[in-house]
Design a protein around this motif. Structure first.
Motif, PDB file in Angstrom:
ATOM      1  N   ALA A  28      35.842  41.309  49.231  1.00 20.76           N
ATOM      2  CA  ALA A  28      35.814  41.239  50.696  1.00 20.76           C
ATOM      3  C   ALA A  28      36.107  42.608  51.298  1.00 20.76           C
ATOM      4  CB  ALA A  28      36.821  40.205  51.192  1.00 20.76           C
ATOM      5  N   LEU A  33      33.913  42.731  54.694  1.00 16.96           N
ATOM      6  CA  LEU A  33      33.864  41.367  55.225  1.00 16.96           C
ATOM      7  C   LEU A  33      34.731  41.288  56.472  1.00 16.96           C
ATOM      8  CD1 LEU A  33      32.756  38.489  54.506  1.00 16.96           C
ATOM      9  CD2 LEU A  33      34.958  38.076  53.396  1.00 16.96           C
ATOM     10  N   LYS A  37      38.193  36.546  57.817  1.00 17.97           N
ATOM     11  CA  LYS A  37      37.887  35.914  56.528  1.00 17.97           C
ATOM     12  C   LYS A  37      38.710  36.538  55.405  1.00 17.97           C
ATOM     13  CE  LYS A  37      33.318  34.440  57.894  1.00 17.97           C
ATOM     14  NZ  LYS A  37      31.880  34.576  57.740  1.00 17.97           N
ATOM     15  N   THR A  38      38.901  37.844  55.487  1.00 13.59           N
ATOM     16  CA  THR A  38      39.712  38.525  54.480  1.00 13.59           C
ATOM     17  C   THR A  38      41.159  38.045  54.564  1.00 13.59           C
ATOM     18  OG1 THR A  38      38.261  40.456  54.597  1.00 13.59           O
ATOM     19  CG2 THR A  38      40.414  40.779  53.571  1.00 13.59           C
TER      20      THR A  38
END
Length: 91
Positions: A28, A33, A37-38
């Protein structure tokens, strides 16, 4: 640590899942990313590590602190080992 040997396969599976989660965090970061989300990946990894730690703490407490067959000295040593691990983990 004989008591860990009884759960060895289960613990190793957990560690391998955690390793996979860490690899997902690395990917990620490498692929830029989305940060949300990470963060989610990091939080899931931390939760998995916490679960592993809880299981090992419980096993240690049962085998090295709560076992009435142990001498008072052995139980005191088990408590100190447990407290030291908790101190290091909570830093």
């Amino acid at each position: 640590m004989g008591h860990i040997a009884a759960n060895k396969d289960s613990l190793i599976k957990r560690v391998k899942r955690i390793a996979g989660q860490l690899q997902a965090v690395e990917k990620a970061l490498e692929s830029d990313l989305d940060c949300a989300k990470t963060l989610h990946l990091v939080a899931a990894t931390r939760g998995a590590i916490n679960g592993l730690m809880e299981e090992i703490i419980e096993d240690h407490a049962r085998a090295h602190v709560a076992d009435p067959a142990l001498s008072e000295e052995a139980r005191a040593r088990g408590v100190e080992e447990l407290l030291e691990a908790i101190r290091r983990y909570s830093k």
